[in-house]
Scaffold this motif. Structure first.
Motif, PDB file in Angstrom:
ATOM      1  N   ALA A   9      34.068  41.604  43.645  1.00 15.40           N
ATOM      2  CA  ALA A   9      34.275  40.378  44.453  1.00 15.40           C
ATOM      3  C   ALA A   9      35.719  40.245  44.979  1.00 15.40           C
ATOM      4  CB  ALA A   9      34.079  39.269  43.349  1.00 15.40           C
ATOM      5  N   PRO A  10      36.035  39.287  45.864  1.00  9.06           N
ATOM      6  CA  PRO A  10      37.247  39.457  46.615  1.00  9.06           C
ATOM      7  C   PRO A  10      38.251  38.946  45.337  1.00  9.06           C
ATOM      8  CG  PRO A  10      35.605  38.038  48.001  1.00  9.06           C
ATOM      9  CD  PRO A  10      35.021  38.713  46.817  1.00  9.06           C
ATOM     10  N   GLY A  11      39.566  39.843  45.445  1.00  6.70           N
ATOM     11  CA  GLY A  11      40.652  39.558  44.619  1.00  6.70           C
ATOM     12  C   GLY A  11      40.081  40.022  43.131  1.00  6.70           C
TER      13      GLY A  11
ATOM     14  N   ARG B 203      36.448  45.773  40.171  1.00  6.12           N
ATOM     15  CA  ARG B 203      35.160  46.424  40.428  1.00  6.12           C
ATOM     16  C   ARG B 203      34.617  46.345  38.803  1.00  6.12           C
ATOM     17  NH1 ARG B 203      34.196  51.821  43.709  1.00  6.12           N
ATOM     18  NH2 ARG B 203      35.613  50.507  44.873  1.00  6.12           N
ATOM     19  N   GLU B 204      33.117  45.561  38.869  1.00  4.43           N
ATOM     20  CA  GLU B 204      32.500  45.537  37.767  1.00  4.43           C
ATOM     21  C   GLU B 204      31.256  46.008  37.542  1.00  4.43           C
ATOM     22  OE1 GLU B 204      31.460  41.459  36.458  1.00  4.43           O
ATOM     23  OE2 GLU B 204      30.786  41.083  38.517  1.00  4.43           O
ATOM     24  N   GLY B 205      30.896  46.995  36.616  1.00  6.43           N
ATOM     25  CA  GLY B 205      29.572  47.410  36.444  1.00  6.43           C
ATOM     26  C   GLY B 205      28.359  46.261  36.170  1.00  6.43           C
ATOM     27  N   ILE B 206      27.411  46.112  36.868  1.00  8.42           N
ATOM     28  CA  ILE B 206      26.435  45.141  36.892  1.00  8.42           C
ATOM     29  C   ILE B 206      25.113  45.826  36.469  1.00  8.42           C
ATOM     30  CG2 ILE B 206      27.402  43.531  38.546  1.00  8.42           C
ATOM     31  CD1 ILE B 206      25.410  44.189  40.509  1.00  8.42           C
ATOM     32  N   SER B 207      24.878  46.938  36.666  1.00  9.88           N
ATOM     33  CA  SER B 207      23.410  47.612  36.169  1.00  9.88           C
ATOM     34  C   SER B 207      23.529  49.227  36.315  1.00  9.88           C
ATOM     35  CB  SER B 207      22.386  47.063  36.991  1.00  9.88           C
ATOM     36  OG  SER B 207      20.951  47.373  36.484  1.00  9.88           O
ATOM     37  N   CYS B 208      22.515  49.610  35.496  1.00 10.78           N
ATOM     38  CA  CYS B 208      22.572  51.232  35.506  1.00 10.78           C
ATOM     39  C   CYS B 208      21.347  51.636  35.051  1.00 10.78           C
ATOM     40  CB  CYS B 208      23.541  51.569  34.299  1.00 10.78           C
ATOM     41  SG  CYS B 208      23.544  53.370  34.181  1.00 10.78           S
ATOM     42  N   ILE B 209      20.653  52.612  35.529  1.00  8.46           N
ATOM     43  CA  ILE B 209      19.457  53.368  35.325  1.00  8.46           C
ATOM     44  C   ILE B 209      19.623  54.697  34.980  1.00  8.46           C
ATOM     45  CG2 ILE B 209      18.741  53.762  37.520  1.00  8.46           C
ATOM     46  CD1 ILE B 209      15.890  52.886  36.885  1.00  8.46           C
TER      47      ILE B 209
ATOM     48  N   ARG C  55      27.323  53.089  25.764  1.00  8.60           N
ATOM     49  CA  ARG C  55      28.397  52.188  25.446  1.00  8.60           C
ATOM     50  C   ARG C  55      29.323  51.876  26.447  1.00  8.60           C
ATOM     51  NH1 ARG C  55      31.519  55.122  22.918  1.00  8.60           N
ATOM     52  NH2 ARG C  55      30.815  57.265  23.057  1.00  8.60           N
ATOM     53  N   LEU C  56      29.583  52.930  27.439  1.00  6.94           N
ATOM     54  CA  LEU C  56      30.353  52.862  28.500  1.00  6.94           C
ATOM     55  C   LEU C  56      30.115  52.675  29.744  1.00  6.94           C
ATOM     56  CD1 LEU C  56      32.697  55.563  27.051  1.00  6.94           C
ATOM     57  CD2 LEU C  56      32.902  53.229  26.742  1.00  6.94           C
ATOM     58  N   TRP C  57      28.741  52.195  30.202  1.00 10.24           N
ATOM     59  CA  TRP C  57      28.199  52.364  31.341  1.00 10.24           C
ATOM     60  C   TRP C  57      28.633  51.331  32.347  1.00 10.24           C
ATOM     61  CZ3 TRP C  57      25.802  48.144  33.907  1.00 10.24           C
ATOM     62  CH2 TRP C  57      25.810  46.978  32.989  1.00 10.24           C
ATOM     63  N   VAL C  58      29.476  50.412  31.846  1.00 10.95           N
ATOM     64  CA  VAL C  58      29.987  49.267  32.830  1.00 10.95           C
ATOM     65  C   VAL C  58      31.480  49.806  33.216  1.00 10.95           C
ATOM     66  CG1 VAL C  58      28.998  47.433  32.020  1.00 10.95           C
ATOM     67  CG2 VAL C  58      31.087  48.326  30.872  1.00 10.95           C
ATOM     68  N   ARG C  59      31.803  50.955  32.769  1.00 11.67           N
ATOM     69  CA  ARG C  59      33.314  51.346  33.232  1.00 11.67           C
ATOM     70  C   ARG C  59      33.151  52.563  34.434  1.00 11.67           C
ATOM     71  NH1 ARG C  59      36.673  53.164  27.789  1.00 11.67           N
ATOM     72  NH2 ARG C  59      36.384  51.248  26.803  1.00 11.67           N
ATOM     73  N   ALA C  60      33.966  51.875  35.515  1.00 10.42           N
ATOM     74  CA  ALA C  60      33.944  52.792  36.776  1.00 10.42           C
ATOM     75  C   ALA C  60      34.235  54.243  36.477  1.00 10.42           C
ATOM     76  CB  ALA C  60      34.781  52.433  37.974  1.00 10.42           C
TER      77      ALA C  60
END
Length: 128
Positions: A40-42, A45-51, A107-112
């Motif tokens: 989102a602006p400002g 980056r966040e993880g929102i889903s993973c397959i 455990r870590l899927w949300v991490r870029a």
């Protein structure tokens, strides 16, 4: 050459739906987990889903029940169906690939940092 191509973004009103697509090439699709991230602006980056290759899926709490991730192995494509969109869903959406082990990614899927290759992003704007 590894490539991820995200598409499907656009401008929609709150409550409507969009489907994002991520077409991957240059690697064996079945060996990788594919994640969707949002920036989102400002904000970071966040993880929102993973397959994962076995079809298991993860979602962050804010999108559970509204977003659905899926994949079509024959088309080397991962989808993100987004329903009941909210203004806070606005951002640039990226898809990315990861070869991390399942027990680690659980455990870590949300991490870029767990992802190796990234698509170029597609903009989603949700108006109120």
């Amino acid at each position: 050459e590894v490539q991820l191509q995200a598409s499907g973004g656009g401008l929609v009103q709150a409550g409507r739906s969009l489907r994002l697509s991520c077409v991957v090439s240059g690697f064996t699709f079945d060996d990788y987990s594919i994640g969707w991230f949002r920036q989102a602006p400002g904000k970071e980056r966040e993880g929102i889903s993973c397959i994962n290759p076995d079809g298991s899926k993860y979602y962050i709490d804010s999108v559970k029940g509204r977003f659905t991730i899926s994949k079509d192995n024959a088309k080397n494509t991962v989808y993100l169906q987004m329903n009941s969109l909210k203004p806070e869903d606005t951002g640039v959406y990226y898809c990315a690939s990861s070869r991390a082990r399942a027990d680690r990614l659980f455990r870590l899927w949300v991490r870029a940092s767990e992802y190796d290759y990234w698509g170029q992003g597609t903009l989603v704007t949700v108006s109120s």
